[in-house]
Enzyme design. Sequence first.
Site, PDB file in Angstrom:
ATOM      1  N   ASP A 272     -36.470  29.033  24.430  1.00 21.78           N
ATOM      2  CA  ASP A 272     -36.896  29.882  23.325  1.00 21.78           C
ATOM      3  C   ASP A 272     -38.351  29.738  22.860  1.00 21.78           C
ATOM      4  O   ASP A 272     -39.178  30.609  23.070  1.00 21.78           O
ATOM      5  CB  ASP A 272     -35.974  29.654  22.127  1.00 21.78           C
ATOM      6  CG  ASP A 272     -34.520  29.879  22.477  1.00 21.78           C
ATOM      7  OD1 ASP A 272     -34.196  29.956  23.672  1.00 21.78           O
ATOM      8  OD2 ASP A 272     -33.691  29.983  21.575  1.00 21.78           O
TER       9      ASP A 272
ATOM     10  N   GLU B 262     -25.872  19.483  20.371  1.00 20.44           N
ATOM     11  CA  GLU B 262     -26.696  20.448  21.106  1.00 20.44           C
ATOM     12  C   GLU B 262     -27.973  19.802  21.635  1.00 20.44           C
ATOM     13  O   GLU B 262     -28.420  20.079  22.749  1.00 20.44           O
ATOM     14  CB  GLU B 262     -27.054  21.610  20.166  1.00 20.44           C
ATOM     15  CG  GLU B 262     -27.906  22.688  20.796  1.00 20.44           C
ATOM     16  CD  GLU B 262     -28.268  23.779  19.793  1.00 20.44           C
ATOM     17  OE1 GLU B 262     -28.787  24.822  20.223  1.00 20.44           O
ATOM     18  OE2 GLU B 262     -28.039  23.592  18.574  1.00 20.44           O
TER      19      GLU B 262
END
Length: 820
Positions: free
Chosen positions: A558, A790
Site C-alpha cells: 500500500d 497482521e
Amino acid sequence: MSKHSEIRKRNNPDRTHDPKIKINDLKHKSKSKQSFTKPSNLATIFLMVIVISGIGYWRYQTMLKEVVKIPLGVHKINQDNSTSATVNPDRFWGSYRPNLYFGMKTRSPQSPLFGFMWLTQFAREMPPPVRHWCDQGDSLQKYGWLKHDGVNFGIQELEERTYKIRTEFVKRIGGQHGGDWTARISVTPKGSAKETVVSLMFYVALDGQGTLQQELIKNRLSAVTGSSEELGDFSLSFSKQKGPNSAKYNHLISYVSRLDKITDLVKNAFQVKAWDKEHTLPFFALGGRLVPRESPGGPNIMVYQVTVHLPSEIEIVYESGSFVNRPNTLSGDIFQQELTKYSTAFDKRFTKTFALEEKGYNSADIDFAKAAMSNMIGGIGYFYGSSVVQSRYNDKPIEYWPAALYTAVPSRSFFPRGFLWDEGFHNLLISRWDSTISKDILSHWFDLINIEGWIPREQILGDEARARVPVEFVVQHNENANPPTLFLPLQRLVSEMKGSTDPKDRHFLESIFPRLKTWFDWYNSTQRGSQPLTYRWRGRDFHPKHELNPKTLTSGLDDFPRASHPTVDERHVDLRCWIALASGILADIADAVGKDSSEYKATYAVLSDNKLLQTLHWWPQKQRFADYGLHTDKISLVKPKPPPNVHPNNLPPMQKERMVKAEPTYQFINAFGYVSLFPFLLKFVDPNSVQLFKLLGDLKNPDLLWTNFGLRSLARTAPLYNRHNTEHDPPYWRGAIWINMNYLTLGALNHYAKTEGQYQKLANGIYTELRNNVVSNIIKEYRRTGYIWEQYDDKSGNGKGSHPFTGWSALVVLIMAEEY
C-alpha cells in the site's frame, strides 16, 4: 513496435501512404464515380452511411461498457454443480462463514445459514452486547480454531473475561443432500465466576427460497424443520442444556429482509423479563413469534435461546431428510467418539506433514502451530454474489456476473473476504495440508477472469461481505492489478503433478492453462512501462493533494514509498519480478500439458537476465535494487492557510496538504526495503554476484532492515521510515514487520544456502538467525496476547494491526517446518 501495434497497422493500413496509389488518382476515381451517380442517390447513400456508422459506433461503445463484466470465453474449471452435495459431498457442509465466531453453511449460492450468538446477562453495559460477527471491538481475550481439518471437524475456543466457550462440530456424509452435522457448545467459568449468567443462541435463516416450521414443547423451541431445493427436508434439534443449574428457554420466530441484518433483528427482539421470583434481576429474552406483516412468505429465521448459570453445554443436531439409513444420531457419546477419532487423525496427519518434533519444537510450540494452521483452514469461506466494477468506459460502477468464490480470508475480524494477492500466500500453507482444497480454491479464483484477462483484486460478494467494507473500497477498477501470487502455490503443485499419473492432475493443469495465459497477457498489456521490458503498477494518484507519497494499493504494499510524482515513466522492480516468476511457471505448465512453452521461456530468460535487471533497477550509488521515477524527498504535510476574514470558530475542518519543497527529478527511489529485495526474494540474483553479497550484508544491518523479531519493511535510514502518509493515515508498510515478506526472505536465504556459490555459508548463517527471530517472536506474542497479528512492531516485536490475522501470518507454520 509492439506486436499489438504491428497487428493494428496490418489490419488498418494507411492507404494514402502507399507509393503505388497517388492522391490525384484517388481524386480522379472519385470524379469518375460522380459522373455516373445522381445527386439524390448520393444524398441517400451519404445518409445511410451516417446511420450505419452511428449504429456501429453505438454498438461499439456499448460493447466497450460491457466488456468488463463478460466472462472469459473458455470452459469453466468448476462446473455449476461442482460443489453440490451429489458431486462433492465431503466439502458440501462446512464452517464457511469466517466472519462469524461460529457458523455453518453449504457450498451453494442460496444456502440456509446457521449461526451462533451469545451475550452475558446482568452485565455493566446495558443492553448487553451480542456477540455474533467477529469484531475486534468485542475485546475477546482470545479466539480461534485449535484443530480444523477443512473437511470433517473443528474445535474452537473463545475466551471472554470471566468464561470460556468451546465450539465443536463433526460432519457425517449420507443421503443425497450432504448428510448430517452436529455442533456442541460448552461454556465454563474462569476462576470463581460461576455466578455468571450467559445466554447462548443458535439460529437458522433462509437465504431466498425454502420454508421453516417450529416445533414447540411447553413453549420451548425444541426443533426446527425445514426444506429447500438444495437440501430437501431437514431438521435442526436443540438439546436441553447439560449443567447443574436450571435454565430459561426463549426463542424468536421472525423475518429478516437481508442476512447482514440478523444481529440487528435479534437485538431489537429482546424483551426485559424477570430472572428471579422477586423480580429484582431483569434479563434479556427473545420475544417469541414476531413476524412482521410485510414479510412475503412467513418466517425465514428462527433463533433458539437458552440462558444458564455456568458451566453449561448444549448440542445442536442437523439431520438431512434424505439420510434414510442413518445408523444412529450424531449426538452424546456417538458425537464424542467421532470427534475423538477425527482429532486423533488430525494430530497424526499434522505430525507427518510438518514434522515439527524433528525440528526440536516442544508440545506447546506444536499446539501453537496446529492452531495457526487450523485458523487458516477454518477461515476458508464460501461466498456468492457480484463484484462492483468499473472501467474507463463506464460512467458509473456496474455489477460483475454473479459468481461463487471458495477462498481463505486474511482476517476473520477485519478482512473476512477474498483478496487476490493474499490468497497466493494462503495457499502455500493450504496446499501443503490438503492439495485438493488448494486446487479447488485456485480454480474458483481463476474462474473469475473476465474476457480481458482481469480478476478483481478484492472479492466482496454478498450482503454480509459488503457490510464489512468501507464504501470507497467496494468498486474494483479493471486497469488495476495485484501481485499474481497465485503462481506461488502453483509452483509447488505443478512440480508435484508433473510426474503424476492421476488424470485429475492433468485435467487441472489443462483447465487452468488457457486462463493463466490470458491473465498473464493482461498483465503484459496493461501493466507494462513506457520503456521496453519495464513494468509499472497502475492505480496511483497522479495529482495527490493530501498524501505525502501517493499509495500504490495495487502492489499490495500500500504505502511503501515509490516515486513522489507518479508518471508513465516509472519502473517498479517488484512488478517486473512477479511477471518474471509467472512466465517461468507458465513455461513449466505448458511443458506439463504438451503446449508450446517457447514464448514463456523466452520471456523468463529476458526478465531474469541479471545484466538487464541491473541496467534498469540497480542503483550504483547505493549498491541496491530500486524503483525509478520522478522523485524528490523534499515533501512535507502542512496545514493550509485559513481563508482571509473568517473567524477561527467558523473554519471548516482543514486537512494537512502536501507541500513540495524541491523540484523532482528522474532518479532511483531512496527507499530501501521489501521492494528492493524482490530480485532476491524471487531468487533471480546470481548466486556468485556482488549484488547478492551486498544484499546479504544489508539484511544484517540493524540500521536498515534487521531486527530481533524479523525484517522490517522499510529501512530506518529511509526518508519516509515510520512517517504518516496523510494527517490521519498512519504508516503501514513503512517499518512494521510482515510475515509474508519474511517468509519469502527465508525461502530465498534457504535457496542460496543450498545453491552452490560463494555465499552459501553467509546465507545459511543469516537464515538460521532470522528464522529463530521470526518464529520465537510470533509465538511469544501469541502467548502474551492470545493472537497471531497482521504485523509486528520493529522496535518491540509487539503485535499490531488486525487480529486474529491467520492469513499469511500463519506461514509461520511453514517457517517452523522449513517448507519453502
